[in-house]
Design an enzyme around this catalytic site. Sequence first.
Site, PDB file in Angstrom:
ATOM      1  N   ASP A 172       0.803  -1.275  -0.373  1.00 11.18           N
ATOM      2  CA  ASP A 172       0.253  -0.286   0.051  1.00 11.18           C
ATOM      3  C   ASP A 172       1.143   1.182  -0.238  1.00 11.18           C
ATOM      4  OD1 ASP A 172      -2.322   2.162   0.640  1.00 11.18           O
ATOM      5  OD2 ASP A 172      -3.049  -0.036   0.167  1.00 11.18           O
ATOM      6  N   HIS A 223      -3.641   6.043   3.279  1.00 11.17           N
ATOM      7  CA  HIS A 223      -4.446   4.688   3.453  1.00 11.17           C
ATOM      8  C   HIS A 223      -3.411   3.403   3.661  1.00 11.17           C
ATOM      9  CE1 HIS A 223      -5.904   0.930   0.278  1.00 11.17           C
ATOM     10  NE2 HIS A 223      -7.363   2.586   0.085  1.00 11.17           N
ATOM     11  N   SER A 542     -11.389  -1.123  -0.246  1.00 15.64           N
ATOM     12  CA  SER A 542      -9.609  -1.240   0.927  1.00 15.64           C
ATOM     13  C   SER A 542      -9.681  -1.471   2.218  1.00 15.64           C
ATOM     14  CB  SER A 542      -9.215   0.395   0.292  1.00 15.64           C
ATOM     15  OG  SER A 542      -8.986   0.362  -1.084  1.00 15.64           O
TER      16      SER A 542
END
Length: 906
Positions: A172, A223, A542
């Site tokens: 990520d 994220h 996600s």
Amino acid sequence: MKNSLKSLSLLTVALVMAACGQTPSATAPTTPGASTPMPAGLRSLAAVPGKWFVELEGDPTALGAQSVGAQQASFRALAAQRGVTYQEVASYSTLFNGFSVEAGEAEINQITRLPGVLAVYPVERVERPQVQRDLNAALRPEMSSAVGMTGADIAQNELGLTGKGVKVAVMDTGIDLEHPAFRGRVVAGYDFVGDKFGSQDKATGEYDFTPVPDNNPDDCGGHGSHVAGIVGGNDAAAGFKGVAPEVSFGAYKVFGCEGSTQSDIMLAAMERAYKDGMQVLNMSIGASFQWPEYPTAKAASRLVKKGMVVTVSAGNSGTSGQFATGAPSLGENVISTASVDNVKLELSNFTINPGGSKIGYQPATGAPDAPSGLTLPITKAPGSTPATANDGCVAYEANSLAGKAVLIQRGTCAFRIKVLNAQKAGAKAVIIYNNQPGFISPTVAPSSASDNVAVEIPVVSILQDDGKKIDSLIESGVSMTFNADTQSFANPTGNAISSFSSYGASPDLELKPDIAAPGGLIKSAYPLTQEASGYAVLSGTSMAAPHVAGVAALMLQAYPTIQAKDMRTRLMNTANLRWFLNGGTLVEGLPTYVQLQGAGMVDVVSAYNNTVTVTPSKLSLGESDTFATRRKVVVLKNTGARREVYTAFHYPALTLGGTTLAPRPFDQYASMTINGQQAELDSKGNGGVEIVVPPFGEVELNLVVTPPAGAPDRSQYGGYVYLQSAAGNSLSVPYSGFKGDYQSIKVLGDVRIGNAVYNFPALTDDAADELYQEGEVPAALPDYTFKKVDVKDSAGKVFSVMDAPAVLANFAHQSRRVTLELLDASGAVRDTIAVYNYWGRNATNVYADATSDAFDTFAWDGKLSGGSEAPAGQYQLRLRVLKALGDESNPAHTETYTSQKFNVVR
């Protein structure tokens, strides 16, 4: 060739059409002299220009390193021998046998035809996942409600499972190494790109895609930390605990602080995670609209084959319709994960009197916070009702709202217009209620620099039902008081599949996604440098995939010998069905589309307790054009010492009809027999077939599925073989099929920009800023010199473009093979320019914004396959597209486009 035109940047500026106000017709003109000025804003962004995967024929998981090395050496030697020039960016030998390369049009065309080359694929630009972030401090769903939805709280507190000893890789944006939720638990990692990768220079507008790798995978994007927090964050001081709070992490950073990454970087990170000994890999990223054969999907499949559990987000392309699930989640035995909305929300609220009930709200962006204790009478516009579509859009009488809060329904005009009208009339607060189920996050901020009127009063949004309740009380008198505390409220869409979650099936009609998990409105860790509290609320698939990764870690702690390929089976067998959300109301007992939820929501407690597995874990029935019924066998295997008894029956789900881009539900269902007996329940829920599985024994179920006769053509149907147990450990197996002739779906589509429809495919002439739509007849044949030409955009900036022909094509559906051919003046095939296997579909046939991927570009550089220049003369380009699962011997399974004739000028 996809995205190969160097002049694509020119297509984003306003050219002749915009200046003249011309609008192309929906039907292309066929009169001589017709051509179309290049439309403003037209471009394709999905692939990295000039960058490709080259896949060789040998499977690296079946060959030794020496054999893979020998194959790659042979390719390099053969390419050199034939004069093919390219730049090798990276080579792969563990999960993928081949390279990522930079190559021009002629070179990659030649590479597609070299012996030993299995396929070439565009290296995709993988955008940072477009999660929804709620910036309102009033919205605070707790992670505890999400872990409670899947039984992870019970696994932690009653079963003693924490994921301890299990290594989970997070590919990520990195992980915040100083965050208390992870401190000291990141045991491996690598930054493949550096912080500036993907960033844009504000002065020049240029993007920086030069990787600067190092050993520090610290998160500057946010994220990755959020994803890792869901997997297994643990911060006692903040009261935060993820699904598997004692796992060890591997952090593999493939994004910079902003912008996109590239799929060849993802592939390198996957190989690194395997070499580092990770047991679970979560990838909350991917490329939508792809094939299982795309390199990242194929590599993910091979990771599972090598023993690693792989969880991947199915994608956030729910608004792009069917067949949108992305790679790498399409990989075989990869766990493709859909998103479910969180069941609870912590909201700011106000009390209404009389009655004293509390109403949860979201504050509007651009308005001041509501002061605690503020009490106001509530009013509304004269004549306003919940049926008033334009409520608040017309100016109120002066001072008619003085000292009051005004109730206004959403609809017709912008929130800002409604609020400014109320403010001008003296309102002290505005309550906006939704005109459909669910919460909204309105903004009342100015939309332009010239709009400088400030919103000076609190503005809050509430649910539709709460708005109707207040509306009914206004006539008799009602007031509101803003409260200081927050309170837990039920999320009206909780437990439903999130609206953004991607639809399957895969282009080869395999059922995807596989499973679902909480992903809508999830609170988790966030870098301390970006969020002082260290936590934020995000929504997306996600957020769902790492929940399943955490569940897998819990299962691996409990059952260390479980095979990676069996993990998905165990989780799918014991998942819980999600119901159809009809106008904001969950219809209990009516499963939503199988192609949206897979087996349903993961249930870790059921997976832990279950001793019977059903294989295969899902049934993909293919298209019904060639069969009246479909026969399948599933096997129940009991690893326990207790005899297990089930009632097996057919549990149909909604049929997915409509079109690819506009799916809609149909209540037409398949029928099923099990072991020759009718498997349908009657209206009272009675029926089914008794199945007994002896201790340590196996039982086969013979299934016969008949597609729904009443379902519309080209629809996707599905349902479940449901095995109900009186002991409480029920099981299910989802199935999916396609009604009718799959190859009847049109592949080559048109492109719409605003209200203008462009008939695609189309021949381009960049140097002349011309587009020749299909069917247009040029006044004179276009000439191509294959020389660079300088042209200017509307801002006067000079671009250098190649004066060469290219075909723009919108792929409304995935294609098995795309072949670009050169025809001579007589229409005979002069040469095969390139062959591309497993071509993905475009995001949409509507170009809407700067991130749309409306078409692909197939260019010719004027050279023949042997490398020599094509002589001066008259030619055409022909695009032949073999449909997904198509038969090359059946002409109906190939779509063909032939361009206008053009001249090659030497």
